[in-house]
Design a protein around this motif. Structure first.
Motif, PDB file in Angstrom:
ATOM      1  N   MET A 188       0.868  -1.174   0.000  1.00 17.49           N
ATOM      2  CA  MET A 188       0.000   0.000   0.000  1.00 17.49           C
ATOM      3  C   MET A 188       0.904   1.223   0.000  1.00 17.49           C
ATOM      4  SD  MET A 188      -2.852  -1.125   2.829  1.00 17.49           S
ATOM      5  CE  MET A 188      -3.841   0.352   2.523  1.00 17.49           C
ATOM      6  N   SER A 189       0.509   2.260  -0.745  1.00 17.13           N
ATOM      7  CA  SER A 189       1.374   3.430  -0.832  1.00 17.13           C
ATOM      8  C   SER A 189       0.552   4.714  -0.870  1.00 17.13           C
ATOM      9  CB  SER A 189       2.268   3.351  -2.069  1.00 17.13           C
ATOM     10  OG  SER A 189       1.525   3.593  -3.249  1.00 17.13           O
ATOM     11  N   TYR A 190       1.206   5.782  -0.439  1.00 14.57           N
ATOM     12  CA  TYR A 190       0.650   7.119  -0.556  1.00 14.57           C
ATOM     13  C   TYR A 190       1.718   8.015  -1.171  1.00 14.57           C
ATOM     14  CZ  TYR A 190      -0.718  11.868   0.630  1.00 14.57           C
ATOM     15  OH  TYR A 190      -1.024  13.203   0.555  1.00 14.57           O
ATOM     16  N   SER A 191       1.338   8.751  -2.211  1.00 18.48           N
ATOM     17  CA  SER A 191       2.256   9.670  -2.872  1.00 18.48           C
ATOM     18  C   SER A 191       1.736  11.087  -2.738  1.00 18.48           C
ATOM     19  CB  SER A 191       2.405   9.319  -4.362  1.00 18.48           C
ATOM     20  OG  SER A 191       2.944   8.027  -4.538  1.00 18.48           O
ATOM     21  N   THR A 192       2.649  12.001  -2.504  1.00 17.65           N
ATOM     22  CA  THR A 192       2.313  13.413  -2.458  1.00 17.65           C
ATOM     23  C   THR A 192       3.361  14.173  -3.241  1.00 17.65           C
ATOM     24  OG1 THR A 192       1.712  15.250  -1.002  1.00 17.65           O
ATOM     25  CG2 THR A 192       3.587  13.889  -0.328  1.00 17.65           C
ATOM     26  N   GLY A 193       3.175  15.462  -3.374  1.00 19.06           N
ATOM     27  CA  GLY A 193       4.144  16.239  -4.126  1.00 19.06           C
ATOM     28  C   GLY A 193       3.666  17.655  -4.334  1.00 19.06           C
ATOM     29  N   SER A 194       4.360  18.340  -5.219  1.00 14.47           N
ATOM     30  CA  SER A 194       4.026  19.728  -5.521  1.00 14.47           C
ATOM     31  C   SER A 194       2.589  19.839  -6.015  1.00 14.47           C
ATOM     32  CB  SER A 194       4.989  20.267  -6.581  1.00 14.47           C
ATOM     33  OG  SER A 194       6.332  20.202  -6.146  1.00 14.47           O
ATOM     34  N   TRP A 195       1.991  20.986  -5.736  1.00 13.72           N
ATOM     35  CA  TRP A 195       0.649  21.339  -6.207  1.00 13.72           C
ATOM     36  C   TRP A 195      -0.408  20.343  -5.733  1.00 13.72           C
ATOM     37  CZ3 TRP A 195       4.414  20.700 -10.375  1.00 13.72           C
ATOM     38  CH2 TRP A 195       5.210  21.843 -10.522  1.00 13.72           C
ATOM     39  N   ASN A 196      -0.271  19.966  -4.464  1.00 15.45           N
ATOM     40  CA  ASN A 196      -1.297  19.168  -3.788  1.00 15.45           C
ATOM     41  C   ASN A 196      -1.533  17.821  -4.479  1.00 15.45           C
ATOM     42  OD1 ASN A 196      -3.131  18.801  -1.684  1.00 15.45           O
ATOM     43  ND2 ASN A 196      -4.840  19.553  -2.916  1.00 15.45           N
ATOM     44  N   LYS A 197      -0.464  17.139  -4.784  1.00 10.73           N
ATOM     45  CA  LYS A 197      -0.561  15.797  -5.360  1.00 10.73           C
ATOM     46  C   LYS A 197      -0.966  14.808  -4.269  1.00 10.73           C
ATOM     47  CE  LYS A 197       2.274  12.339  -7.791  1.00 10.73           C
ATOM     48  NZ  LYS A 197       1.607  12.343  -9.102  1.00 10.73           N
ATOM     49  N   ASN A 198      -1.966  13.965  -4.567  1.00  6.11           N
ATOM     50  CA  ASN A 198      -2.433  12.958  -3.606  1.00  6.11           C
ATOM     51  C   ASN A 198      -2.821  11.699  -4.372  1.00  6.11           C
ATOM     52  OD1 ASN A 198      -2.734  14.445  -0.854  1.00  6.11           O
ATOM     53  ND2 ASN A 198      -3.688  15.831  -2.330  1.00  6.11           N
ATOM     54  N   VAL A 199      -2.054  10.635  -4.160  1.00  6.24           N
ATOM     55  CA  VAL A 199      -2.312   9.371  -4.851  1.00  6.24           C
ATOM     56  C   VAL A 199      -2.201   8.232  -3.843  1.00  6.24           C
ATOM     57  CG1 VAL A 199      -1.650   7.816  -6.717  1.00  6.24           C
ATOM     58  CG2 VAL A 199      -1.313  10.283  -6.983  1.00  6.24           C
ATOM     59  N   LEU A 200      -3.235   7.405  -3.785  1.00  5.23           N
ATOM     60  CA  LEU A 200      -3.233   6.196  -2.965  1.00  5.23           C
ATOM     61  C   LEU A 200      -3.229   4.978  -3.879  1.00  5.23           C
ATOM     62  CD1 LEU A 200      -5.891   6.973  -0.200  1.00  5.23           C
ATOM     63  CD2 LEU A 200      -3.459   6.524   0.197  1.00  5.23           C
ATOM     64  N   THR A 201      -2.395   3.982  -3.578  1.00  4.31           N
ATOM     65  CA  THR A 201      -2.420   2.711  -4.313  1.00  4.31           C
ATOM     66  C   THR A 201      -2.420   1.557  -3.325  1.00  4.31           C
ATOM     67  OG1 THR A 201      -0.022   2.367  -4.485  1.00  4.31           O
ATOM     68  CG2 THR A 201      -1.052   3.748  -6.172  1.00  4.31           C
TER      69      THR A 201
END
Length: 799
Positions: A188-201
């Motif tokens: 399970m992963s969570y990614s974030t980053g510039s400009w409010n990046k939000n990704v769950l896998t």
């Protein structure tokens, strides 16, 4: 097809390859000379390689289980381990690991790669998907491997485009050995980053039982709710992918699964009112368009444009354009200048790009005790697409395809010759309903220093279900049969031949009562097209491990549009079918105990029918080029890759006709103040007297790539990638030049027993660079400013 040699760079590359082989010396070939060169060996897995070396069998090029080293075509593979290490999240990132690829902007949507300078196709487990040049971003995170094949597909796969394709191999319940996973595993992963990046896998795979049968499964899900660097732009998407693998008995197995992808976002046209000053220092011409919304509903209808302003002006040659002929309502008011930022782009708050895709597959494979394999592949894909842009473009599409392919294969041993054959009949049925709306599409009415208003917003056909430019409904059925033969002698000589015949029944109709001008003539059309495709390759595995090869092929091509649609006029005129030619030669080698791979290819390919083309997806072009790739697993810790691309793409219809229709910008008509026509649009046919004049804009002649990663022995690893591209013209008229650039990404990753953390900085030098946006038509009027320095981080829990 004439082969025009580009001697300098290609001769240098061949010389460099030969010098490197010589420098490696006899020790590089010790393994090859000590073993029987013709003995069949198992796949070699080099420790620490991230599966970056071409040692795995890949059936996506010709249909046979040959490694890329043994395959007589230019191709690359990118493993899931490489995707993870370099934190690659969309197909634009793949350029760093795949020579011959480069993506121009398709209104900011990464739907497909350009391969050898033309739009590529996408395959899923060896079956061609529906066209997607920019309908939605193609997801890559659920892939176990991505194969990038340069040049047209093998005849066994059916009609295909000239440039090349990507084949996505989904994550599977089987390990590299082919056996089922011993126990459930995933992350399970969570990614974030510039400009409010939000990704769950989340993903999990493992073994299970269905009655008395062994069954393996793998499920991958992804949820994203992210912002963007660009104004008024967001991304919301859901992806669910599942694959299942079941052994019925020792001879019969079934593989099935599917993917659901729901995407909501918008296209990004980029900057309008394009000038060289805007590119060089950000100086933007401001000013407001004059009002045309006479009924006060907040949008300009087609009828209001027609009644109020003659806003479309045509000049046969740009140098003949005369402002005295322009409608005064085309002129801007309150003209000035401002410095524009890269995030200020031509996107309105309610622009939308919605797409839902369903992909399903089932393979039934039966192996006889005598060595025959019978394989039936059933594939389905369908999507619903809605695209709306306030400046004046909208479309919808409801397209689907179902294909059934039956493959009979066997390998024969006869003395010193090993022969593998495949015979494959297939049927593919595609249907579509597609409408678009591009009359009165005006990029320049909007002043990007402010929001979209009634001065630039057009009433879109998809919002009133009327006044479409084109509205086509139709279907086509492809019946085909192909044969492939692979013949390998003990001497190392390998001959590969293939032939295919297709007959395609095409029918379509125009929904005239919903079109702006009453449809086309005729309103219904049908045709039957047929053609033969073939390929022939010869290669030789030398005693020192170097493999020279030569390939020639002719491939049938179906001229479908952006949504797998075929225009009724194209059907009635017989322009929906064509062929492509390829001639390619090269050399490959594996050295240093198979830790160093090198490949060089030189090619020319051409679409042959000048009357059949789709400007969005399949233009008539000639491409000549060179591709070089090397991958080196220096030790268990260090992996290095290098790629070089030299490419020239010429639009053949442009050269034949002496020019090309294009929308004109300020740089094309320097004799005219552009504020006099920014309230409308100016079009013309810039001349193309020479091959250089007809070159496809936006495609760099030279691209250099480098990647490297080093894994420490304490859980930490670092990685870097560099992509350097030449300066290009933004549009066909060659009036605006975009600067060259070097893009640098650097990342760090830490892996503990259960946890993985990665941090990647992208464009760390904050390079100011651009991509040409639809350069064949709109390149002089709009351009996409690319992302400044940014970061992304990912935390994963592994189980």
């Amino acid at each position: 097809m004439k082969f025009h040699k580009v001697v300098s760079s290609r001769a240098i590359a061949f010389g460099a390859f030969a010098l490197l082989v010589g420098a490696l010396g006899p020790q590089a070939f010790a393994q090859e000379t000590e073993e029987d060169d013709n003995e069949t060996v198992d796949e070699i897995i080099v420790e620490g390689s991230l599966n970056s070396l071409p040692t795995q069998n890949v059936g996506s090029v010709f249909g046979f289980d040959k490694t890329l080293l043994e395959t007589p075509r230019s191709a690359s593979t990118i493993s899931s381990e490489q995707l993870a290490r370099f934190d690659m999240t969309d197909i634009d990132d793949l350029v760093a690991l795949a020579p011959g690829t480069f993506t121009q902007s398709f209104f900011g949507v990464a739907g497909s790669l350009d391969v050898r300078g033309t739009p590529g196709e996408t395959y899923f487990r060896g079956v061609r998907r529906l066209d997607n040049p920019g309908n939605y971003p193609t997801p890559i995170g659920a892939s176990d491997r991505i194969d990038i094949v340069r040049g047209p597909a093998s005849p066994i796969y059916g009609p295909a485009k000239i440039g090349g394709y990507l084949n996505f191999v989904p994550k599977s319940s089987r390990a590299d050995s082919g056996a089922y996973l011993d126990a459930p595993e995933g992350n399970m992963s969570y990614s974030t980053g510039s400009w409010n990046k939000n990704v769950l896998t989340a993903e999990v795979g493992g073994p299970m039982s269905l009655g008395d049968q062994d069954l393996g499964y793998y499920v991958y899900t992804m949820l994203e709710d992210s912002g963007s660097y660009y104004d008024n732009t967001t991304t919301q998407q859901t992806l669910i992918q599942a694959s299942f693998d079941m052994d019925i008995n020792d001879n019969l197995r079934v593989q099935f699964g599917g993917m659901y992808h729901d995407y909501k976002g918008n296209q990004v046209a980029g900057w309008n009112r394009l000038t060289q000053e805007l590119i060089d220092d950000g100086t933007y011409i401001t000013g407001t368009a004059q009002p045309l919304d006479t009924d006060g509903d907040g949008s300009i209808s087609h009828q209001e444009y027609f009644d109020g302003c003659d806003c479309f002006q045509f000049a046969f040659r740009p140098e003949f354009a005369d402002a005295a002929n322009f409608d005064p309502l085309m002129a801007l008011q309150n003209v000035g200048t401002a410095t524009l930022k890269g995030n200020q782009v031509l996107v309105a708050a309610d622009d939308r790009l919605d797409n839902q895709t369903v992909t399903l597959y089932m393979d039934i494979i039966y192996d006889t005790d005598s060595g025959w394999e019978f394989k039936n592949q059933l594939f389905y894909e369908g999507y619903d697409n809605l695209n709306e842009n306030a400046y004046g473009f909208s479309q919808f599409a409801d397209s689907s395809v179902i294909e059934d392919k039956f493959i009979v294969s066997k390998t024969f041993e006869t003395g010193s010759l090993t022969s593998s054959i495949q015979i494959s009949p297939s049927i593919r049925y595609t249907k579509f309903e597609h409408a678009n709306d591009f009359i009165n599409e005006y990029f320049d009415r909007r002043d990007l220093t402010g929001p979209s208003t009634a001065l630039d917003r057009r009433l879109l056909a998809t919002r009133i279900d009327d006044d479409y430019t084109e509205y086509n409904i139709g279907d086509y059925t492809d019946l085909g049969i192909g044969f492939m033969g692979d013949f390998v002698w003990e001497s190392g000589l390998n001959a590969l031949i293939g032939v295919r015949y297709d007959t395609i029944d095409i029918s379509g109709r125009t929904v005239a009562d919903k079109t702006l001008f009453g449809g086309t003539s005729p309103e219904t059309a049908s045709s039957t097209e047929d053609g033969v495709s073939w390929t022939a390759s010869l290669s030789w595995k030398t005693p020192i491990g170097v493999i020279p090869y030569v390939t020639a092929s002719e491939q049938s091509t179906l001229i479908a549009g952006q949504n797998a649609d075929i225009d009724t006029e194209l059907i009635s005129g017989g322009g929906a079918f064509d062929t492509s030619d390829l001639f390619e030669y090269g050399i490959k080698g594996s050295f240093l105990d198979d830790s160093l791979y090198m490949a060089l290819s030189i090619y020319e390919q051409e679409r042959t029918n000048f009357s059949a083309q789709a400007i969005v997806t399949n233009t008539v072009s000639n491409t000549q080029g060179l591709e070089f790739e090397t991958r080196w697993v220096a030790n268990d810790n260090l992996i290095l890759t290098f790629g070089y691309t030299n490419m020239e793409v010429v639009n053949l219809t442009t050269l034949q006709d002496g020019g090309r229709f294009s929308f004109l910008g300020a740089g094309d008509v320097p004799q005219i103040d552009p504020t006099l026509f920014y309230g409308g649009t100016l079009a013309g046919i810039p001349a193309a007297a020479t091959k250089n004049d007809a070159r496809r804009a936006g495609v760099p002649e030279n691209i250099y790539t480098f990647t490297g990663t080093y894994a420490f022995n304490n859980g930490f690893a670092i990685n870097a990638s560099v992509v350097s591209a030449d300066s290009v013209f933004s549009g066909f008229a060659q009036s605006i030049r975009l600067p060259s650039y070097t893009l640098v990404n650097i990342g760090v990753i830490y892996e503990a027993e259960r946890w993985t953390f990665s941090l990647t900085g992208k464009n760390l030098t904050d390079e100011r660079y651009f991509r040409a946006n639809f350069p064949n038509i709109f390149g002089s009027t709009i351009v996409l400013p690319e992302l400044p320095a940014n970061y992304q981080a990912k935390l994963a829990f592994n189980f």
